[in-house]
Design a protein around this motif. Structure first.
Motif, PDB file in Angstrom:
ATOM      1  N   ALA A 135       0.760  -1.398  -0.105  1.00  0.00           N
ATOM      2  CA  ALA A 135       0.042   0.081   0.015  1.00  0.00           C
ATOM      3  C   ALA A 135       0.981   1.343   0.043  1.00  0.00           C
ATOM      4  CB  ALA A 135      -0.955   0.049   1.158  1.00  0.00           C
ATOM      5  N   ALA A 136       1.906   1.373   0.808  1.00  0.00           N
ATOM      6  CA  ALA A 136       2.769   2.400   1.016  1.00  0.00           C
ATOM      7  C   ALA A 136       3.708   2.729  -0.398  1.00  0.00           C
ATOM      8  CB  ALA A 136       3.719   2.160   2.067  1.00  0.00           C
ATOM      9  N   VAL A 137       4.147   1.576  -1.088  1.00  0.00           N
ATOM     10  CA  VAL A 137       4.544   1.758  -2.404  1.00  0.00           C
ATOM     11  C   VAL A 137       3.606   2.198  -3.409  1.00  0.00           C
ATOM     12  CG1 VAL A 137       5.929   0.649  -4.233  1.00  0.00           C
ATOM     13  CG2 VAL A 137       6.642   0.183  -1.776  1.00  0.00           C
ATOM     14  N   ALA A 138       2.430   1.669  -3.567  1.00  0.00           N
ATOM     15  CA  ALA A 138       1.383   2.010  -4.393  1.00  0.00           C
ATOM     16  C   ALA A 138       1.167   3.602  -4.122  1.00  0.00           C
ATOM     17  CB  ALA A 138       0.052   1.372  -4.133  1.00  0.00           C
ATOM     18  N   ARG A 139       0.854   4.000  -2.864  1.00  0.00           N
ATOM     19  CA  ARG A 139       0.572   5.519  -2.892  1.00  0.00           C
ATOM     20  C   ARG A 139       1.768   6.329  -3.071  1.00  0.00           C
ATOM     21  NH1 ARG A 139      -1.593   3.446   1.892  1.00  0.00           N
ATOM     22  NH2 ARG A 139       0.569   3.581   3.220  1.00  0.00           N
ATOM     23  N   THR A 140       3.023   6.070  -2.988  1.00  0.00           N
ATOM     24  CA  THR A 140       4.073   6.628  -3.651  1.00  0.00           C
ATOM     25  C   THR A 140       4.318   6.531  -5.014  1.00  0.00           C
ATOM     26  OG1 THR A 140       5.346   6.119  -1.500  1.00  0.00           O
ATOM     27  CG2 THR A 140       6.560   6.990  -3.357  1.00  0.00           C
ATOM     28  N   ILE A 141       3.835   5.653  -5.466  1.00  0.00           N
ATOM     29  CA  ILE A 141       3.945   5.657  -7.058  1.00  0.00           C
ATOM     30  C   ILE A 141       2.796   6.576  -7.684  1.00  0.00           C
ATOM     31  CG2 ILE A 141       3.024   4.184  -9.194  1.00  0.00           C
ATOM     32  CD1 ILE A 141       4.326   1.854  -7.894  1.00  0.00           C
ATOM     33  N   MET A 142       1.659   6.490  -7.054  1.00  0.00           N
ATOM     34  CA  MET A 142       0.609   7.549  -7.312  1.00  0.00           C
ATOM     35  C   MET A 142       1.024   8.827  -7.248  1.00  0.00           C
ATOM     36  SD  MET A 142      -1.749   5.611  -8.902  1.00  0.00           S
ATOM     37  CE  MET A 142      -2.544   7.262  -9.231  1.00  0.00           C
ATOM     38  N   ARG A 143       1.671   8.998  -6.107  1.00  0.00           N
ATOM     39  CA  ARG A 143       2.320  10.472  -5.959  1.00  0.00           C
ATOM     40  C   ARG A 143       2.905  11.074  -7.059  1.00  0.00           C
ATOM     41  NH1 ARG A 143       2.381   8.846  -0.431  1.00  0.00           N
ATOM     42  NH2 ARG A 143       0.586   9.829   0.619  1.00  0.00           N
ATOM     43  N   CYS A 144       3.972   9.911  -7.544  1.00  0.00           N
ATOM     44  CA  CYS A 144       4.869  10.316  -8.538  1.00  0.00           C
ATOM     45  C   CYS A 144       4.031  10.672  -9.856  1.00  0.00           C
ATOM     46  CB  CYS A 144       5.689   9.189  -8.611  1.00  0.00           C
ATOM     47  SG  CYS A 144       7.037   8.752  -7.564  1.00  0.00           S
ATOM     48  N   CYS A 145       2.974   9.848 -10.205  1.00  0.00           N
ATOM     49  CA  CYS A 145       2.231  10.042 -11.385  1.00  0.00           C
ATOM     50  C   CYS A 145       1.643  11.034 -11.355  1.00  0.00           C
ATOM     51  CB  CYS A 145       1.338   8.838 -11.630  1.00  0.00           C
ATOM     52  SG  CYS A 145       2.223   7.190 -11.848  1.00  0.00           S
ATOM     53  N   ILE A 146       1.158  11.693 -10.150  1.00  0.00           N
ATOM     54  CA  ILE A 146       0.124  12.898 -10.091  1.00  0.00           C
ATOM     55  C   ILE A 146       1.289  14.054 -10.166  1.00  0.00           C
ATOM     56  CG2 ILE A 146      -0.972  14.279  -8.293  1.00  0.00           C
ATOM     57  CD1 ILE A 146      -2.181  11.722  -7.430  1.00  0.00           C
ATOM     58  N   LEU A 147       2.464  13.753  -9.653  1.00  0.00           N
ATOM     59  CA  LEU A 147       3.525  14.925  -9.923  1.00  0.00           C
ATOM     60  C   LEU A 147       3.966  15.173 -11.381  1.00  0.00           C
ATOM     61  CD1 LEU A 147       5.752  14.216  -6.967  1.00  0.00           C
ATOM     62  CD2 LEU A 147       4.224  16.463  -7.272  1.00  0.00           C
ATOM     63  N   GLU A 148       3.919  13.952 -12.233  1.00  0.00           N
ATOM     64  CA  GLU A 148       4.178  13.863 -13.470  1.00  0.00           C
ATOM     65  C   GLU A 148       3.001  14.861 -14.242  1.00  0.00           C
ATOM     66  OE1 GLU A 148       4.860   9.937 -14.817  1.00  0.00           O
ATOM     67  OE2 GLU A 148       7.067  10.226 -14.259  1.00  0.00           O
ATOM     68  N   VAL A 149       1.781  14.440 -13.901  1.00  0.00           N
ATOM     69  CA  VAL A 149       0.724  15.160 -14.527  1.00  0.00           C
ATOM     70  C   VAL A 149       0.604  16.767 -14.287  1.00  0.00           C
ATOM     71  CG1 VAL A 149      -1.934  15.439 -14.236  1.00  0.00           C
ATOM     72  CG2 VAL A 149      -0.981  13.288 -14.555  1.00  0.00           C
ATOM     73  N   GLU A 150       0.819  16.832 -12.962  1.00  0.00           N
ATOM     74  CA  GLU A 150       1.036  18.531 -12.567  1.00  0.00           C
ATOM     75  C   GLU A 150       2.199  19.121 -13.383  1.00  0.00           C
ATOM     76  OE1 GLU A 150       1.506  18.221  -8.367  1.00  0.00           O
ATOM     77  OE2 GLU A 150      -0.637  18.112  -8.157  1.00  0.00           O
ATOM     78  N   SER A 151       3.347  18.263 -13.734  1.00  0.00           N
ATOM     79  CA  SER A 151       4.367  18.897 -14.385  1.00  0.00           C
ATOM     80  C   SER A 151       4.126  18.874 -15.828  1.00  0.00           C
ATOM     81  CB  SER A 151       5.672  18.495 -13.993  1.00  0.00           C
ATOM     82  OG  SER A 151       5.841  17.069 -14.683  1.00  0.00           O
ATOM     83  N   GLY A 152       3.131  18.244 -16.411  1.00  0.00           N
ATOM     84  CA  GLY A 152       3.019  18.131 -17.833  1.00  0.00           C
ATOM     85  C   GLY A 152       3.676  17.100 -18.525  1.00  0.00           C
ATOM     86  N   THR A 153       4.558  16.260 -17.647  1.00  0.00           N
ATOM     87  CA  THR A 153       5.047  15.284 -18.402  1.00  0.00           C
ATOM     88  C   THR A 153       4.590  13.945 -18.564  1.00  0.00           C
ATOM     89  OG1 THR A 153       5.995  14.499 -16.313  1.00  0.00           O
ATOM     90  CG2 THR A 153       7.460  16.021 -17.417  1.00  0.00           C
ATOM     91  N   ARG A 154       3.231  14.096 -18.063  1.00  0.00           N
ATOM     92  CA  ARG A 154       2.352  12.885 -18.354  1.00  0.00           C
ATOM     93  C   ARG A 154       0.999  13.278 -18.547  1.00  0.00           C
ATOM     94  NH1 ARG A 154       1.403   7.722 -17.516  1.00  0.00           N
ATOM     95  NH2 ARG A 154      -0.645   6.960 -16.573  1.00  0.00           N
ATOM     96  N   SER A 155       0.297  12.876 -19.723  1.00  0.00           N
ATOM     97  CA  SER A 155      -1.109  13.193 -19.958  1.00  0.00           C
ATOM     98  C   SER A 155      -2.059  12.550 -18.574  1.00  0.00           C
ATOM     99  CB  SER A 155      -1.601  12.665 -21.017  1.00  0.00           C
ATOM    100  OG  SER A 155      -3.052  12.661 -21.301  1.00  0.00           O
ATOM    101  N   SER A 156      -3.037  13.491 -18.252  1.00  0.00           N
ATOM    102  CA  SER A 156      -3.991  13.087 -17.409  1.00  0.00           C
ATOM    103  C   SER A 156      -5.094  11.962 -17.881  1.00  0.00           C
ATOM    104  CB  SER A 156      -4.897  14.295 -16.769  1.00  0.00           C
ATOM    105  OG  SER A 156      -5.504  14.857 -17.675  1.00  0.00           O
ATOM    106  N   ASN A 157      -4.889  11.778 -19.069  1.00  0.00           N
ATOM    107  CA  ASN A 157      -5.848  10.608 -19.758  1.00  0.00           C
ATOM    108  C   ASN A 157      -5.668   9.434 -19.115  1.00  0.00           C
ATOM    109  OD1 ASN A 157      -6.945  12.627 -21.376  1.00  0.00           O
ATOM    110  ND2 ASN A 157      -5.674  12.256 -23.039  1.00  0.00           N
ATOM    111  N   GLY A 158      -4.604   8.914 -18.827  1.00  0.00           N
ATOM    112  CA  GLY A 158      -4.038   7.817 -18.414  1.00  0.00           C
ATOM    113  C   GLY A 158      -4.338   7.632 -16.755  1.00  0.00           C
ATOM    114  N   ILE A 159      -4.955   8.582 -16.040  1.00  0.00           N
ATOM    115  CA  ILE A 159      -5.047   8.562 -14.528  1.00  0.00           C
ATOM    116  C   ILE A 159      -6.509   8.319 -14.359  1.00  0.00           C
ATOM    117  CG2 ILE A 159      -4.804   9.552 -12.393  1.00  0.00           C
ATOM    118  CD1 ILE A 159      -2.011  10.055 -13.082  1.00  0.00           C
TER     119      ILE A 159
END
Length: 83
Positions: free
Chosen positions: A59-83
């Motif tokens: 659960a802790a690693v999953a939360r951290t991965i999601m934080r990383c992905c959200i940071l990528e969306v916020e920075s524009g390096t990942r599309s929000s379509n995949g989340i």
């Protein structure tokens, strides 16, 4: 660890992320996850099409991965379509 000649592995990265998550030090947990990814540990789910697979994570690693992905969306390096 490096000062002692030890090399981190998936277990040590996971334990560190879990401890940091439990302590509420989420930014440090994200930094550790980024370091783990840069060394080839853990599959980087944000690179996979539009799905994020967290089945093999604690659960802790999953939360951290999601934080990383959200940071990528916020920075524009990942599309929000995949989340």
């Amino acid at each position: 660890m490096a000062a002692r000649g030890l090399t981190p592995n998936a277990i040590s990265f996971s334990a560190c992320i879990e401890a940091l998550d439990r302590a509420g030090q989420h930014e440090k947990a994200v930094s550790v996850m980024l370091a783990a990814w840069s060394r080839g540990f853990f599959m980087k789910p944000c690179d996979l099409y539009s799905q994020i697979d967290l089945h093999d994570c604690s659960a802790a690693v999953a939360r951290t991965i999601m934080r990383c992905c959200i940071l990528e969306v916020e920075s524009g390096t990942r599309s929000s379509n995949g989340i």
